[in-house]
Design a protein around this motif. Structure first.
Motif, PDB file in Angstrom:
ATOM      1  N   LEU A   1       0.842  -1.195   0.000  1.00 15.61           N
ATOM      2  CA  LEU A   1       0.000   0.000   0.000  1.00 15.61           C
ATOM      3  C   LEU A   1       0.882   1.252   0.000  1.00 15.61           C
ATOM      4  CD1 LEU A   1      -2.698   1.523   0.305  1.00 15.61           C
ATOM      5  CD2 LEU A   1      -2.497   1.198   2.781  1.00 15.61           C
ATOM      6  N   VAL A   2       1.895   1.266   0.847  1.00 15.67           N
ATOM      7  CA  VAL A   2       2.783   2.428   0.947  1.00 15.67           C
ATOM      8  C   VAL A   2       3.470   2.704  -0.386  1.00 15.67           C
ATOM      9  CG1 VAL A   2       4.824   3.355   2.092  1.00 15.67           C
ATOM     10  CG2 VAL A   2       3.141   2.053   3.423  1.00 15.67           C
ATOM     11  N   LEU A   3       4.071   1.671  -0.948  1.00 19.98           N
ATOM     12  CA  LEU A   3       4.800   1.857  -2.210  1.00 19.98           C
ATOM     13  C   LEU A   3       3.847   2.113  -3.368  1.00 19.98           C
ATOM     14  CD1 LEU A   3       7.597  -0.846  -1.864  1.00 19.98           C
ATOM     15  CD2 LEU A   3       7.641   1.570  -1.237  1.00 19.98           C
ATOM     16  N   GLY A   4       2.668   1.506  -3.322  1.00 19.47           N
ATOM     17  CA  GLY A   4       1.669   1.758  -4.359  1.00 19.47           C
ATOM     18  C   GLY A   4       1.231   3.211  -4.366  1.00 19.47           C
ATOM     19  N   CYS A   5       1.111   3.799  -3.178  1.00 17.08           N
ATOM     20  CA  CYS A   5       0.745   5.220  -3.103  1.00 17.08           C
ATOM     21  C   CYS A   5       1.859   6.096  -3.670  1.00 17.08           C
ATOM     22  CB  CYS A   5       0.457   5.608  -1.655  1.00 17.08           C
ATOM     23  SG  CYS A   5      -1.103   4.947  -1.009  1.00 17.08           S
ATOM     24  N   ALA A   6       3.124   5.719  -3.410  1.00 15.62           N
ATOM     25  CA  ALA A   6       4.247   6.482  -3.947  1.00 15.62           C
ATOM     26  C   ALA A   6       4.261   6.435  -5.472  1.00 15.62           C
ATOM     27  CB  ALA A   6       5.556   5.948  -3.377  1.00 15.62           C
ATOM     28  N   GLU A   7       3.889   5.279  -6.031  1.00 14.89           N
ATOM     29  CA  GLU A   7       3.854   5.154  -7.490  1.00 14.89           C
ATOM     30  C   GLU A   7       2.660   5.882  -8.091  1.00 14.89           C
ATOM     31  OE1 GLU A   7       3.834   0.971  -8.020  1.00 14.89           O
ATOM     32  OE2 GLU A   7       5.913   0.702  -7.331  1.00 14.89           O
ATOM     33  N   ARG A   8       1.572   5.852  -7.372  1.00 14.10           N
ATOM     34  CA  ARG A   8       0.336   6.436  -7.896  1.00 14.10           C
ATOM     35  C   ARG A   8       0.348   7.963  -7.804  1.00 14.10           C
ATOM     36  NH1 ARG A   8      -5.620   5.307  -5.197  1.00 14.10           N
ATOM     37  NH2 ARG A   8      -6.766   6.934  -6.316  1.00 14.10           N
ATOM     38  N   ALA A   9       0.833   8.497  -6.675  1.00 11.18           N
ATOM     39  CA  ALA A   9       0.809   9.947  -6.454  1.00 11.18           C
ATOM     40  C   ALA A   9       2.211  10.509  -6.633  1.00 11.18           C
ATOM     41  CB  ALA A   9       0.271  10.247  -5.052  1.00 11.18           C
ATOM     42  N   ARG A  10       2.709  10.488  -7.843  1.00  7.90           N
ATOM     43  CA  ARG A  10       4.114  10.846  -8.096  1.00  7.90           C
ATOM     44  C   ARG A  10       4.395  12.332  -7.942  1.00  7.90           C
ATOM     45  NH1 ARG A  10       6.238   6.803 -12.922  1.00  7.90           N
ATOM     46  NH2 ARG A  10       5.485   4.867 -11.944  1.00  7.90           N
ATOM     47  N   SER A  11       3.368  13.159  -7.965  1.00  9.08           N
ATOM     48  CA  SER A  11       3.588  14.588  -7.757  1.00  9.08           C
ATOM     49  C   SER A  11       3.550  14.954  -6.276  1.00  9.08           C
ATOM     50  CB  SER A  11       2.543  15.407  -8.514  1.00  9.08           C
ATOM     51  OG  SER A  11       1.232  15.106  -8.043  1.00  9.08           O
ATOM     52  N   ALA A  12       3.254  13.979  -5.440  1.00 10.85           N
ATOM     53  CA  ALA A  12       3.215  14.194  -3.995  1.00 10.85           C
ATOM     54  C   ALA A  12       4.407  13.502  -3.337  1.00 10.85           C
ATOM     55  CB  ALA A  12       1.907  13.651  -3.410  1.00 10.85           C
ATOM     56  N   LEU A  13       4.673  13.865  -2.088  1.00 15.20           N
ATOM     57  CA  LEU A  13       5.676  13.180  -1.283  1.00 15.20           C
ATOM     58  C   LEU A  13       4.974  12.198  -0.362  1.00 15.20           C
ATOM     59  CD1 LEU A  13       8.003  16.171  -0.276  1.00 15.20           C
ATOM     60  CD2 LEU A  13       8.292  14.543  -2.163  1.00 15.20           C
ATOM     61  N   VAL A  14       5.574  11.023  -0.191  1.00 14.96           N
ATOM     62  CA  VAL A  14       5.044  10.023   0.727  1.00 14.96           C
ATOM     63  C   VAL A  14       6.051   9.883   1.860  1.00 14.96           C
ATOM     64  CG1 VAL A  14       4.346   7.628   1.040  1.00 14.96           C
ATOM     65  CG2 VAL A  14       3.764   8.833  -1.082  1.00 14.96           C
ATOM     66  N   LEU A  15       5.649  10.334   3.043  1.00 17.30           N
ATOM     67  CA  LEU A  15       6.513  10.291   4.222  1.00 17.30           C
ATOM     68  C   LEU A  15       6.169   9.064   5.055  1.00 17.30           C
ATOM     69  CD1 LEU A  15       8.480  11.477   6.359  1.00 17.30           C
ATOM     70  CD2 LEU A  15       6.543  12.836   7.216  1.00 17.30           C
ATOM     71  N   VAL A  16       7.178   8.253   5.356  1.00 18.32           N
ATOM     72  CA  VAL A  16       7.008   7.081   6.211  1.00 18.32           C
ATOM     73  C   VAL A  16       7.830   7.306   7.474  1.00 18.32           C
ATOM     74  CG1 VAL A  16       7.198   4.580   6.396  1.00 18.32           C
ATOM     75  CG2 VAL A  16       6.731   5.628   4.169  1.00 18.32           C
ATOM     76  N   ASP A  17       7.147   7.497   8.587  1.00 17.37           N
ATOM     77  CA  ASP A  17       7.819   7.725   9.864  1.00 17.37           C
ATOM     78  C   ASP A  17       8.093   6.362  10.508  1.00 17.37           C
ATOM     79  OD1 ASP A  17       8.651   8.363  12.426  1.00 17.37           O
ATOM     80  OD2 ASP A  17       7.267  10.041  12.629  1.00 17.37           O
ATOM     81  N   GLU A  18       9.357   5.972  10.535  1.00 17.77           N
ATOM     82  CA  GLU A  18       9.753   4.675  11.093  1.00 17.77           C
ATOM     83  C   GLU A  18      10.444   4.838  12.453  1.00 17.77           C
ATOM     84  OE1 GLU A  18      12.033   2.371   8.309  1.00 17.77           O
ATOM     85  OE2 GLU A  18      10.361   2.175   6.890  1.00 17.77           O
ATOM     86  N   ALA A  19       9.934   5.774  13.266  1.00 20.53           N
ATOM     87  CA  ALA A  19      10.546   6.016  14.575  1.00 20.53           C
ATOM     88  C   ALA A  19      10.594   4.748  15.418  1.00 20.53           C
ATOM     89  CB  ALA A  19       9.777   7.113  15.312  1.00 20.53           C
ATOM     90  N   TYR A  20       9.576   3.893  15.298  1.00 15.98           N
ATOM     91  CA  TYR A  20       9.496   2.702  16.142  1.00 15.98           C
ATOM     92  C   TYR A  20       9.907   1.436  15.402  1.00 15.98           C
ATOM     93  CZ  TYR A  20       7.219   5.833  19.355  1.00 15.98           C
ATOM     94  OH  TYR A  20       6.962   6.889  20.211  1.00 15.98           O
ATOM     95  N   HIS A  21      10.557   1.607  14.283  1.00 15.51           N
ATOM     96  CA  HIS A  21      11.042   0.451  13.542  1.00 15.51           C
ATOM     97  C   HIS A  21      12.194  -0.206  14.296  1.00 15.51           C
ATOM     98  CE1 HIS A  21      13.563  -1.629  10.504  1.00 15.51           C
ATOM     99  NE2 HIS A  21      12.372  -2.051  10.112  1.00 15.51           N
ATOM    100  N   GLY A  22      12.268  -1.525  14.208  1.00 15.77           N
ATOM    101  CA  GLY A  22      13.371  -2.260  14.812  1.00 15.77           C
ATOM    102  C   GLY A  22      12.950  -3.175  15.934  1.00 15.77           C
ATOM    103  N   PHE A  23      11.803  -2.913  16.537  1.00 17.11           N
ATOM    104  CA  PHE A  23      11.367  -3.758  17.643  1.00 17.11           C
ATOM    105  C   PHE A  23      10.770  -5.072  17.162  1.00 17.11           C
ATOM    106  CE2 PHE A  23      11.332   0.469  19.639  1.00 17.11           C
ATOM    107  CZ  PHE A  23      12.104   0.196  20.747  1.00 17.11           C
ATOM    108  N   SER A  24       9.980  -5.022  16.110  1.00 20.65           N
ATOM    109  CA  SER A  24       9.281  -6.207  15.629  1.00 20.65           C
ATOM    110  C   SER A  24       9.919  -6.732  14.346  1.00 20.65           C
ATOM    111  CB  SER A  24       7.802  -5.886  15.363  1.00 20.65           C
ATOM    112  OG  SER A  24       7.166  -6.961  14.699  1.00 20.65           O
ATOM    113  N   PRO A  25      10.170  -8.040  14.262  1.00 17.15           N
ATOM    114  CA  PRO A  25      10.711  -8.598  13.018  1.00 17.15           C
ATOM    115  C   PRO A  25       9.729  -8.534  11.861  1.00 17.15           C
ATOM    116  CG  PRO A  25      10.143 -10.351  14.565  1.00 17.15           C
ATOM    117  CD  PRO A  25      10.019  -9.065  15.315  1.00 17.15           C
ATOM    118  N   ASP A  26       8.456  -8.280  12.155  1.00 16.62           N
ATOM    119  CA  ASP A  26       7.441  -8.197  11.101  1.00 16.62           C
ATOM    120  C   ASP A  26       7.398  -6.823  10.434  1.00 16.62           C
ATOM    121  OD1 ASP A  26       6.633 -10.820  11.615  1.00 16.62           O
ATOM    122  OD2 ASP A  26       5.246 -10.175  13.181  1.00 16.62           O
TER     123      ASP A  26
END
Length: 374
Positions: free
Chosen positions: A181-206
């Motif tokens: 979904l995230v990457l699909g939005c980046a491809e679909r809305a190419r004139s927009a910026l897609v910000l992914v806040d990964e502040a809590y990334h790293g805790f879960s292997p999923d």
């Protein structure tokens, strides 16, 4: 030269401050009361690694009187290698919140598309820069909150946002939006910026990072921090992973020498300690599982699946949540009400050591037992 007092009731000098600023409600984080065990700020419970402590012990004090450039560049290179990108894709900032502020200051306008449950700082940044805000749905499911792909798609089509925000894992719910979904939005809305806040990334292997995807999705921006997974909130170190052209533009607006030498030193030592922090994360997730099972056994209490270092816990109603929060605090632990997120019957509980979570679970059990006895 005589001076005339300015009435405190009518401080005309404040007219020099932009009206947007005066109208914003200030973001005040919960008070960090250290007289109790504080599980309200999503801080790490473990002390820094031995490598970090050694780096601080051996710090050359003369480096504190000079501007740093070379160590920051070493850190950029190390982060780039870790994220699978080039050094030109890394923008360092003193905390990820400062990185967000830098990004918002460079946006040409709005609207901004954010989750319906959202950290108020994002909204304050939008108001600060005069950007309208719209939202997509975050829905409560059986055991977890879920991002509604249909709502995201509809909002993209309807609002044509300048920036679309995903939080991975989401705070305070702990949920993950599908990477497709995230990457699909980046491809679909190419004139927009897609910000992914990964502040809590790293805790879960999923939780898979999309940082390396900036190489093939030039409108993708990933925000990261050393505050959560590495437990280094006190050094104020964060970074943005962006395409090289965006990095060049952000660099024009960035403050010079904004990354302190000590912060770069500690962050490099943290990267040397990756195995240590990976083991801590696994330990924390095991503690989370045991804690969730215990409180889920209580009538009317349920936890929601989380990929971060916190749990969102639902009580029967707002009164029960307030009562539980007070009883847990009486046991010497501070947790946070989720009222400010529009979830008055929920508590957000950061994860601590096993004995701390045992104390929280016991306080919840005793609180519910006292209420049932009335």
């Amino acid at each position: 030269m005589s001076s005339r007092p300015v009435s405190s009731r009518h401080p005309t000098h404040l007219r020099a401050i932009r009206e947007e600023i005066r109208r914003i409600e200030r973001y005040d984080p919960p008070f960090a009361d250290r007289s109790v065990i504080n599980l309200s700020l999503n801080e790490h419970y473990a002390p820094p690694s031995s490598q970090i402590q050694d780096a601080l012990h051996n710090l050359d004090p003369m480096r504190l009187v000079t501007y740093d450039t070379e160590l920051a560049e070493q850190l950029r290179a190390r982060i780039a290698a870790r994220e699978g990108v080039a050094i030109e894709n890394i923008v360092l900032c003193p905390g990820s919140s400062s990185g967000l502020q830098l990004l918002f200051s460079c946006l040409s306008g709005g609207p901004l598309l954010v989750p319906s449950i959202c950290w108020s700082y994002y909204l304050n940044l939008a108001r600060l820069h005069g950007f309208p805000v719209t939202s997509y749905a975050l829905q409560k499911g059986a055991g977890e909150f879920q991002v509604s792909p249909e709502s995201v798609s509809e909002a993209l089509e309807r609002d044509r946002p300048t920036l679309l925000l995903f939080i991975q894992p989401h705070m305070p719910t702990g949920t993950l939006a599908p990477v497709d979904l995230v990457l699909g939005c980046a491809e679909r809305a190419r004139s927009a910026l897609v910000l992914v806040d990964e502040a809590y990334h790293g805790f879960s292997p999923d939780a898979a990072s999309v940082a390396a995807e900036v190489l093939t999705h030039p409108n993708l921006i990933v925000s990261k921090t050393f505050s959560k997974y590495f437990g280094l909130a006190g050094i104020r170190m964060g970074y943005l992973v962006v395409s090289a052209p965006i990095a060049e533009q952000l660099g024009k607006a960035a403050s010079p020498f904004s990354v302190p030498f000590v912060s770069s030193l500690v962050a490099l030592a943290a990267l040397d300690s990756e195995a240590h922090y990976r083991a801590l994360a696994a330990e924390l997730m095991a503690v989370k599982g045991a804690f969730a099972r215990r409180i889920d056994a209580l009538p009317g209490v349920r936890s929601y699946r989380s990929h971060g270092n916190f749990l969102l816990v639902e009580l029967p109603d707002a009164e029960a949540a307030a009562r539980a929060e007070a009883d847990i605090r009486a046991a010497g632990v501070a947790v946070r009400s989720a009222r400010s997120y529009g979830l008055p019957s929920f508590l957000r509980i950061s994860l601590g050591a096993a004995e701390t979570m045992d104390r929280v679970a016991t306080a919840l059990e005793e609180s519910e037992a006292r209420h049932e006895a009335r």
